[in-house]
Design a protein around this motif. Structure first.
Motif, PDB file in Angstrom:
ATOM      1  N   LEU A  37      -2.837  -6.428 -29.937  1.00  0.00           N
ATOM      2  CA  LEU A  37      -2.364  -5.980 -31.245  1.00  0.00           C
ATOM      3  C   LEU A  37      -3.483  -5.666 -32.222  1.00  0.00           C
ATOM      4  N   HIS A  38      -4.731  -6.016 -31.887  1.00  0.00           N
ATOM      5  CA  HIS A  38      -5.844  -5.655 -32.778  1.00  0.00           C
ATOM      6  C   HIS A  38      -6.105  -4.154 -32.794  1.00  0.00           C
ATOM      7  N   HIS A  39      -5.431  -3.413 -31.929  1.00  0.00           N
ATOM      8  CA  HIS A  39      -5.535  -1.955 -31.976  1.00  0.00           C
ATOM      9  C   HIS A  39      -4.683  -1.353 -33.092  1.00  0.00           C
ATOM     10  N   LEU A  40      -3.836  -2.177 -33.720  1.00  0.00           N
ATOM     11  CA  LEU A  40      -2.937  -1.683 -34.751  1.00  0.00           C
ATOM     12  C   LEU A  40      -3.491  -1.961 -36.142  1.00  0.00           C
ATOM     13  N   SER A  41      -3.132  -1.095 -37.074  1.00  0.00           N
ATOM     14  CA  SER A  41      -3.440  -1.336 -38.484  1.00  0.00           C
ATOM     15  C   SER A  41      -2.471  -2.376 -39.028  1.00  0.00           C
ATOM     16  N   ALA A  42      -2.723  -2.853 -40.232  1.00  0.00           N
ATOM     17  CA  ALA A  42      -1.819  -3.801 -40.875  1.00  0.00           C
ATOM     18  C   ALA A  42      -0.428  -3.199 -41.023  1.00  0.00           C
ATOM     19  N   GLU A  43      -0.362  -1.935 -41.411  1.00  0.00           N
ATOM     20  CA  GLU A  43       0.927  -1.263 -41.577  1.00  0.00           C
ATOM     21  C   GLU A  43       1.681  -1.185 -40.264  1.00  0.00           C
ATOM     22  N   GLN A  44       0.973  -0.876 -39.177  1.00  0.00           N
ATOM     23  CA  GLN A  44       1.614  -0.778 -37.865  1.00  0.00           C
ATOM     24  C   GLN A  44       2.079  -2.137 -37.362  1.00  0.00           C
ATOM     25  N   LYS A  45       1.278  -3.162 -37.603  1.00  0.00           N
ATOM     26  CA  LYS A  45       1.708  -4.512 -37.221  1.00  0.00           C
ATOM     27  C   LYS A  45       2.964  -4.907 -37.987  1.00  0.00           C
ATOM     28  N   ARG A  46       2.977  -4.644 -39.285  1.00  0.00           N
ATOM     29  CA  ARG A  46       4.137  -4.993 -40.103  1.00  0.00           C
ATOM     30  C   ARG A  46       5.392  -4.322 -39.552  1.00  0.00           C
ATOM     31  N   GLU A  47       5.282  -3.057 -39.213  1.00  0.00           N
ATOM     32  CA  GLU A  47       6.437  -2.323 -38.687  1.00  0.00           C
ATOM     33  C   GLU A  47       6.889  -2.897 -37.350  1.00  0.00           C
ATOM     34  N   LEU A  48       5.942  -3.266 -36.497  1.00  0.00           N
ATOM     35  CA  LEU A  48       6.289  -3.833 -35.197  1.00  0.00           C
ATOM     36  C   LEU A  48       6.962  -5.193 -35.357  1.00  0.00           C
ATOM     37  N   TYR A  49       6.419  -6.044 -36.231  1.00  0.00           N
ATOM     38  CA  TYR A  49       7.020  -7.367 -36.452  1.00  0.00           C
ATOM     39  C   TYR A  49       8.436  -7.239 -36.989  1.00  0.00           C
ATOM     40  N   HIS A  50       8.640  -6.337 -37.943  1.00  0.00           N
ATOM     41  CA  HIS A  50       9.978  -6.119 -38.494  1.00  0.00           C
ATOM     42  C   HIS A  50      10.941  -5.629 -37.413  1.00  0.00           C
ATOM     43  N   ALA A  51      10.432  -4.839 -36.470  1.00  0.00           N
ATOM     44  CA  ALA A  51      11.287  -4.268 -35.432  1.00  0.00           C
ATOM     45  C   ALA A  51      11.715  -5.304 -34.394  1.00  0.00           C
ATOM     46  N   VAL A  52      10.814  -6.211 -34.029  1.00  0.00           N
ATOM     47  CA  VAL A  52      11.144  -7.157 -32.951  1.00  0.00           C
ATOM     48  C   VAL A  52      11.869  -8.397 -33.460  1.00  0.00           C
ATOM     49  N   LEU A  53      11.719  -8.730 -34.744  1.00  0.00           N
ATOM     50  CA  LEU A  53      12.362  -9.947 -35.252  1.00  0.00           C
ATOM     51  C   LEU A  53      13.871  -9.969 -35.001  1.00  0.00           C
ATOM     52  N   PRO A  54      14.623  -8.872 -35.280  1.00  0.00           N
ATOM     53  CA  PRO A  54      16.071  -8.919 -35.045  1.00  0.00           C
ATOM     54  C   PRO A  54      16.449  -9.096 -33.576  1.00  0.00           C
ATOM     55  N   LYS A  55      15.545  -8.778 -32.662  1.00  0.00           N
ATOM     56  CA  LYS A  55      15.843  -8.916 -31.237  1.00  0.00           C
ATOM     57  C   LYS A  55      15.646 -10.354 -30.743  1.00  0.00           C
ATOM     58  N   LEU A  56      14.981 -11.185 -31.551  1.00  0.00           N
ATOM     59  CA  LEU A  56      14.777 -12.576 -31.169  1.00  0.00           C
ATOM     60  C   LEU A  56      16.033 -13.397 -31.442  1.00  0.00           C
ATOM     61  N   ARG A  57      16.352 -14.278 -30.515  1.00  0.00           N
ATOM     62  CA  ARG A  57      17.397 -15.262 -30.768  1.00  0.00           C
ATOM     63  C   ARG A  57      16.911 -16.243 -31.835  1.00  0.00           C
ATOM     64  N   VAL A  58      17.835 -16.901 -32.511  1.00  0.00           N
ATOM     65  CA  VAL A  58      17.456 -17.958 -33.444  1.00  0.00           C
ATOM     66  C   VAL A  58      16.720 -19.042 -32.658  1.00  0.00           C
ATOM     67  N   GLY A  59      15.564 -19.429 -33.159  1.00  0.00           N
ATOM     68  CA  GLY A  59      14.713 -20.359 -32.425  1.00  0.00           C
ATOM     69  C   GLY A  59      13.681 -19.668 -31.563  1.00  0.00           C
ATOM     70  N   GLY A  60      13.695 -18.327 -31.577  1.00  0.00           N
ATOM     71  CA  GLY A  60      12.723 -17.566 -30.795  1.00  0.00           C
ATOM     72  C   GLY A  60      11.360 -17.535 -31.463  1.00  0.00           C
ATOM     73  N   TRP A  61      10.340 -17.351 -30.661  1.00  0.00           N
ATOM     74  CA  TRP A  61       8.951 -17.398 -31.133  1.00  0.00           C
ATOM     75  C   TRP A  61       8.261 -16.054 -30.955  1.00  0.00           C
ATOM     76  N   LEU A  62       7.287 -15.786 -31.823  1.00  0.00           N
ATOM     77  CA  LEU A  62       6.296 -14.732 -31.602  1.00  0.00           C
ATOM     78  C   LEU A  62       4.936 -15.402 -31.549  1.00  0.00           C
ATOM     79  N   LEU A  63       4.184 -15.137 -30.477  1.00  0.00           N
ATOM     80  CA  LEU A  63       2.862 -15.723 -30.290  1.00  0.00           C
ATOM     81  C   LEU A  63       1.869 -14.627 -29.946  1.00  0.00           C
ATOM     82  N   ASN A  64       0.746 -14.630 -30.650  1.00  0.00           N
ATOM     83  CA  ASN A  64      -0.278 -13.613 -30.445  1.00  0.00           C
ATOM     84  C   ASN A  64      -1.634 -14.273 -30.183  1.00  0.00           C
ATOM     85  N   ALA A  65      -2.238 -13.944 -29.068  1.00  0.00           N
ATOM     86  CA  ALA A  65      -3.595 -14.390 -28.740  1.00  0.00           C
ATOM     87  C   ALA A  65      -4.503 -13.182 -28.860  1.00  0.00           C
TER      88      ALA A  65
END
Length: 249
Positions: A131-159
């Motif tokens: 994800l370091h290939h993305l700008s802040a704006e692109q990361k924000r858009e990606l996070y907003h897009a995947v959050l609704p697909k997560l079940r309640v209690g779901g995690w996002l982890l980035n190394a």
């Protein structure tokens, strides 16, 4: 609206069979903490090994993190996303014995962010050195897009890598980074390289790949703004870190 094409540029940079063949060896040389970071991602996921999870792996690359995830959660199904066909083919070869546990999806992060309709409900979204290939704006858009697909209690982890541009601390981190590469090249390859040559090669590589690492505080802020909660950094050593958040509601 995404204004930068760096995500597509980085995908194209890795869609090269000769480069991909050397990718893992190069990563081991440049990122000796890669194993620790993959282990930390698996350790932070609060699921039992026998659970039938659905995981989204952003920037699967050669399948390095994916292999660790399938070892930790052998009943999981992983949706592997990458924009470079050559990378995905390498991952498919690496994980051929686990083929039934994987769905392959070739697209850039920007394309995924614009259309997540085909994604099932997810238990976690993970990523490793991508994800370091993305700008802040692109990361924000990606996070907003995947959050609704997560079940309640779901995690996002980035190394991934982080940076403190134009600071004395970042300059020291970069020196230690080059020194470590110099020492590992000597030990592993019998090569003698100057620190200046290593620094120049890294700068050129990061330019070609469109790297845009952010300060850790900004990465954490972007997750919070997207709606993730209990956001934190779980491990960090100089420029390398593991961080993430949870969907609680």
């Amino acid at each position: 609206m995404i204004k930068s094409d760096n995500g597509a540029r980085s995908a194209a940079a890795y869609d090269d069979a000769a480069r991909v063949a050397q990718y893992d060896a190069k990563m081991n040389l440049m990122h000796p903490n890669r194993v620790k970071m993959a282990e930390m991602v698996c350790a932070m996921l609060p699921f039992a090994a026998q659970e039938k999870l659905t995981l989204l792996d952003l920037g699967t690359g050669t399948g390095f993190l994916t292999a660790y995830l399938l070892q930790a959660f052998p009943h999981a199904h992983i949706i592997a996303v990458d924009g470079a066909l050559a990378m995905m083919q390498q991952a498919q070869a690496r994980l051929r014995e686990k083929a039934q546990a994987l769905t392959w999806h070739i697209c850039t992060f920007q394309e995924l962010a614009r259309n997540t309709s085909d994604l099932p409900a997810l238990d976690a979204v993970v990523s490793c050195f991508a994800l370091h290939h993305l700008s802040a704006e692109q990361k924000r858009e990606l996070y907003h897009a995947v959050l609704p697909k997560l079940r309640v209690g779901g995690w996002l982890l980035n190394a991934d890598i982080v940076a403190l541009p134009d600071t004395k601390i970042e300059a020291r981190y970069q020196y230690l980074r080059c020194l470590g590469i110099q020492q590992r090249a000597r030990q592993q390859l019998g090569e003698e390289r100057t620190l200046a040559a290593i620094a120049a090669e890294l700068a050129q590589l990061e330019h070609e790949d469109g790297d845009q690492p952010l300060p850790l505080e900004e990465d954490l802020r972007l997750l919070r703004e997207a709606g993730f909660q209990e956001v934190d950094c779980f491990w960090k050593e100089t420029r390398e870190a593991v961080w993430g958040g949870i969907k609680l509601e």
